[in-house]
Design a protein around this motif. Structure first.
Motif, mmCIF file in Angstrom:
data_model
loop_
_atom_site.group_PDB
_atom_site.id
_atom_site.type_symbol
_atom_site.label_atom_id
_atom_site.label_comp_id
_atom_site.label_asym_id
_atom_site.label_seq_id
_atom_site.Cartn_x
_atom_site.Cartn_y
_atom_site.Cartn_z
ATOM 1 N N ALA A 40 112.244 62.148 103.504
ATOM 2 C CA ALA A 40 111.803 61.446 102.767
ATOM 3 C C ALA A 40 113.017 59.519 102.608
ATOM 4 O O ALA A 40 112.473 59.653 101.844
ATOM 5 C CB ALA A 40 112.259 62.391 101.654
ATOM 6 N N PRO A 43 111.573 54.970 105.815
ATOM 7 C CA PRO A 43 111.741 53.554 105.573
ATOM 8 C C PRO A 43 109.636 53.487 105.590
ATOM 9 O O PRO A 43 109.374 54.141 106.675
ATOM 10 C CB PRO A 43 111.764 52.262 106.535
ATOM 11 C CG PRO A 43 111.841 53.043 107.445
ATOM 12 C CD PRO A 43 112.353 54.476 108.127
ATOM 13 N N GLU A 44 109.416 52.624 104.777
ATOM 14 C CA GLU A 44 107.746 53.281 104.125
ATOM 15 C C GLU A 44 107.327 52.529 105.248
ATOM 16 O O GLU A 44 107.797 51.139 105.460
ATOM 17 C CB GLU A 44 107.259 52.045 103.325
ATOM 18 C CG GLU A 44 106.671 51.979 102.244
ATOM 19 C CD GLU A 44 105.796 51.029 101.714
ATOM 20 O OE1 GLU A 44 105.015 50.586 100.925
ATOM 21 O OE2 GLU A 44 106.747 51.523 100.448
ATOM 22 N N VAL A 45 106.315 52.844 106.063
ATOM 23 C CA VAL A 45 105.116 51.697 107.124
ATOM 24 C C VAL A 45 104.212 50.728 106.127
ATOM 25 O O VAL A 45 103.965 50.516 105.096
ATOM 26 C CB VAL A 45 104.526 52.900 107.282
ATOM 27 C CG1 VAL A 45 103.857 52.450 108.284
ATOM 28 C CG2 VAL A 45 105.000 54.250 107.901
ATOM 29 N N GLN A 46 104.486 49.747 107.362
ATOM 30 C CA GLN A 46 103.676 48.600 106.380
ATOM 31 C C GLN A 46 102.660 48.244 107.731
ATOM 32 O O GLN A 46 102.984 48.565 108.811
ATOM 33 C CB GLN A 46 105.099 47.042 106.888
ATOM 34 C CG GLN A 46 103.926 46.141 106.346
ATOM 35 C CD GLN A 46 104.665 44.961 106.355
ATOM 36 O OE1 GLN A 46 106.349 45.587 106.726
ATOM 37 N NE2 GLN A 46 105.006 44.185 105.455
#
Length: 134
Positions: A40, A43-46
């Motif tokens: 949670a 960080p968001e995966v790019q």
């Protein structure tokens, strides 16, 4: 034919008798996720930018440059380029806006141009810019 039907029936009975009917428990909530908090907070995966065009250019001095132009969410993101067949690919990014400035790399290299342009300017680190035509 008379002997085959009992044998097929016997085979089906043996196959079904091999099934295990004992003790299956289904739990509604399932086991506790031990990494729920870490996931949670992660960080968001790019994803890396998508290659939208691959072009080969012939440059001054009879050099060949291969450029893979990239985009992210429909916007230019940079390019991966290779000068000659025996070199390692390098990446340039950070163009202010398409057509307004060069894409630059961390080693000082740059590419001025776009994927649709007939010619581009390529400057490899430590060398002057050369004009390349597609």
């Amino acid at each position: 034919m008379i002997y085959r039907l009992p044998l097929l029936a016997l085979g089906a009975v043996l196959t079904l008798s091999a099934c295990n009917d004992g003790g299956h428990t289904i739990v509604q909530q399932g086991p506790t996720d031990t990494m729920a908090n870490e996931l949670a907070a992660a960080p968001e995966v790019q994803l890396p930018p998508a290659i939208v065009a691959s072009k080969t250019y012939r440059c001054d001095g009879n050099k060949v440059v291969e450029i893979d132009w990239t985009e992210r969410d429909g916007n230019p993101a940079g390019a991966n380029y290779r000068v000659g067949a025996d070199t390692v690919a390098s990446t340039v990014t950070n163009a202010p806006a398409e057509g307004t400035g060069p894409y630059t790399g961390p080693d000082g290299s740059s590419i001025t141009g776009t994927k649709d342009a007939a010619s581009v300017q390529v400057a490899v680190a430590g060398a002057p810019a050369i004009t390349c035509r597609g």
